[in-house]
Enzyme design. Structure first.
Site, PDB file in Angstrom:
ATOM      1  N   TRP A 222       0.815  -1.221   0.000  1.00 16.46           N
ATOM      2  CA  TRP A 222       0.000   0.000   0.000  1.00 16.46           C
ATOM      3  C   TRP A 222       0.844   1.264   0.000  1.00 16.46           C
ATOM      4  O   TRP A 222       1.834   1.376   0.730  1.00 16.46           O
ATOM      5  CB  TRP A 222      -0.897   0.011   1.231  1.00 16.46           C
ATOM      6  N   MET A 223       0.425   2.265  -0.794  1.00 12.93           N
ATOM      7  CA  MET A 223       1.032   3.598  -0.796  1.00 12.93           C
ATOM      8  C   MET A 223      -0.075   4.646  -0.786  1.00 12.93           C
ATOM      9  O   MET A 223      -1.111   4.472  -1.417  1.00 12.93           O
ATOM     10  CB  MET A 223       1.903   3.788  -2.049  1.00 12.93           C
ATOM     11  N   ASN A 224       0.156   5.781  -0.044  1.00  9.67           N
ATOM     12  CA  ASN A 224      -0.703   6.945  -0.235  1.00  9.67           C
ATOM     13  C   ASN A 224       0.132   8.219  -0.317  1.00  9.67           C
ATOM     14  O   ASN A 224       1.018   8.282  -1.172  1.00  9.67           O
ATOM     15  CB  ASN A 224      -1.873   6.990   0.755  1.00  9.67           C
ATOM     16  N   ASP A 225      -0.087   9.213   0.501  1.00  7.06           N
ATOM     17  CA  ASP A 225       0.434  10.565   0.279  1.00  7.06           C
ATOM     18  C   ASP A 225       1.924  10.634  -0.073  1.00  7.06           C
ATOM     19  O   ASP A 225       2.754   9.968   0.568  1.00  7.06           O
ATOM     20  CB  ASP A 225       0.266  11.412   1.544  1.00  7.06           C
TER      21      ASP A 225
ATOM     22  N   PHE B 222       3.403   9.527  10.024  1.00  4.56           N
ATOM     23  CA  PHE B 222       2.437  10.096   9.084  1.00  4.56           C
ATOM     24  C   PHE B 222       3.143  11.102   8.164  1.00  4.56           C
ATOM     25  O   PHE B 222       4.357  11.232   8.160  1.00  4.56           O
ATOM     26  CB  PHE B 222       1.288  10.750   9.848  1.00  4.56           C
TER      27      PHE B 222
ATOM     28  N   GLN C 290       3.797   7.701   2.068  1.00  6.94           N
ATOM     29  CA  GLN C 290       3.138   6.878   3.075  1.00  6.94           C
ATOM     30  C   GLN C 290       3.073   5.439   2.578  1.00  6.94           C
ATOM     31  O   GLN C 290       2.586   5.173   1.472  1.00  6.94           O
ATOM     32  CB  GLN C 290       1.739   7.416   3.345  1.00  6.94           C
TER      33      GLN C 290
END
Length: 493
Positions: free
Chosen positions: A48-51, A107, A67
């Site tokens: 998983w990857m986000n920002d 975060f 992230q």
């Protein structure tokens, strides 16, 4: 509880360390051929990857932190993943940069080059890179505490290995449930931090990145407050006339123009303490559904002078359900942000960076209203001939995605674009009110699972995910000039 957390943290760090080397090995084995795998956009090898986080340039390298959950392809214990590039097109994966510790998960945040060694964390000969990030204490959250987020720092000389500051956190919380995503910039001989605090942005200043003083709040009554504010970014831009204005980006987790998450922006002035805006209505950086939490690179040389942006190409409305494996999520194409307009009627223009021209494998003029696509990775450059127009991409399964202009309405229809049933509403038709904008150019980038549309070089942009069961192999045009340019693109992997 703290001892248990430390023990579990050590275990997570060991697992993540092993997985980080495993994912780099997978890249070498060529796993970037899975169904829906982006070929012209950055994505992690797996999980998983986000920002995007910690965007900073140093010694010819653009650093992209992000992230990352190394334990699965949905959101989980947040680390900072890491990649570098010399041109923002081709990327090299590096091991995980920051791991959770006794203060919590890692975060979002930013990174700066402390050229004058104001922090004392480097030397005059070797000034440090300093990462500024949010700690999120999930154990305290489970116990019902509210002040679970604080700000920590880490430092590095080249950005390869990082040491956390021994006296973290450097900015503690005083009862705010959302106190997050610090973005730091050097202004008027001091460091200024923009930080999201639920429904406002707060500004802090520091002489050394360690000791911080509150300066002011920003939360105009007319802004979008449907979702929690996140991922701010404050920076100056200069008009061709020489006038300087300040830009503040603020992402919202819900309430965007197409439902779900998006990024609004403000234009105004900043005196080192207080931001004031010239605007009185909401402006969106992107009118598609899938551009969120984007921020810009710091320390780009003055000789270059660009303000370069990248966003997370997804939407919290369905991000954890998209039909991809073993990875989930990608970044947008990098874009240059420019300020346009006069007489306080300013706007942000978001244009694909010139380096993306490297991807053009073959280029050719095309004629007619229907053409066949020989390859899946495509860039189109079109000029409208009529006030109203449409362009559609379709495949042999009858799946189709359409951009349509009718009067002052620009719509994007992905209702029959391929896989849409993983989330109710994913297949909605998106609408943009053009407010009298005259469209003279349309540029479209098509990847295996996304389409990015730039109107008039980026006056209006639409970024949207797509999951066709077969590659689109036909383009149908109405209302465009007969001659247009088609580029077939090469993979960045």
């Amino acid at each position: 509880m703290r001892m248990n957390f430390r023990r579990s943290t050590i275990i997570m760090i060991f697992i993540a360390w092993v997985l980080s080397f495993d994912t780099m090995a997978q890249v070498k084995e060529g796993i970037y051929n899975e169904k829906f795998r982006p070929q012209i956009h950055f994505s992690p090898p797996s999980k998983w990857m986000n920002d995007p986080n910690g965007l900073v340039y140093l010694d010819g390298e653009y650093h992209l932190f992000y992230q990352y959950n190394p334990n699965g392809n949905t959101w989980g214990p947040m680390h900072w993943g890491h990649a570098i590039s010399k041109d923002l097109v081709y990327w090299q994966h590096l091991p995980i940069a920051l791991y959770p510790d006794e203060h919590g998960m890692i975060f979002s945040g930013s990174a700066v080059y402390d050229e004058n060694n104001t922090s004392g964390l480097g030397t005059a000969e070797n000034p440090p890179l300093v990462a500024i990030f949010t700690y999120h204490d999930s154990e305290a959250k489970k116990s019902g505490e509210e002040d679970v987020q604080s700000q920590g720092i880490a430092f590095s000389t080249r950005g390869r290995s990082w040491t956390k500051f021994s006296q973290n956190p450097v900015l503690s919380n005083s009862g705010r449930p959302d106190f997050r995503d610090p973005k730091v910039i050097w202004v008027n001989n001091k460091w200024v931090m923009s930080i999201a605090v639920k429904d406002k942005i707060q500004f802090f200043s520091s002489p050394n990145l360690i000791n911080w003083t509150f300066e002011s709040d920003f939360n105009p009554e007319w802004a979008n407050y449907e979702g929690v504010w996140k991922c701010p970014d404050l920076f100056p831009l200069t008009l061709p006339s020489g006038e300087e204005k300040w830009i503040l980006l603020v992402s919202v987790i819900s309430g965007g123009p197409q439902k779900g998450s998006a990024t609004q922006y403000f234009i105004g002035d900043f005196d080192g303490k207080t931001f004031t805006t010239d605007l009185s209505q909401i402006r969106w950086l992107d009118y598609g559904a899938d551009n969120y939490a984007g921020v810009t690179w710091s320390n780009i040389p003055d000789a270059d002078g660009r303000r370069i942006f990248i966003g997370w190409m997804s939407n919290w409305y369905y991000a954890q359900k998209t039909p991809t494996s073993p990875w989930r999520s990608a970044m947008t194409l990098p874009r240059e942000l420019k300020l346009i307009g006069t007489d306080k009627k300013f706007a942000l223009k978001s244009s694909p960076i010139d380096e993306l021209n490297k991807l053009r494998k073959t280029s050719q003029y095309k004629y007619g209203s229907v053409i066949s696509l020989e390859e899946p990775l495509v860039e189109l450059e079109l000029v409208p001939e009529l006030n109203d127009f449409s362009i559609s991409f379709s495949n042999i399964k009858g799946e189709i995605v359409t951009l349509n202009k009718s009067g002052d309405d620009l719509s994007f229809d992905r209702s029959n674009s391929g896989k849409v049933d993983f989330q109710n509403g994913f297949g909605a038709v998106h609408h943009v009110a053009l407010e009298g904008l005259d469209i003279y150019q349309v540029q479209i980038f098509l990847d295996n699972s996304s389409q990015e549309i730039f109107i008039n070089g980026g006056q209006v942009t639409l970024t949207n995910l797509l999951f066709p069961n077969e590659s689109y192999d036909k383009v149908t045009l109405q209302g465009f000039k007969d001659k247009f340019t088609l580029h077939y693109l090469s993979s960045i992997w």
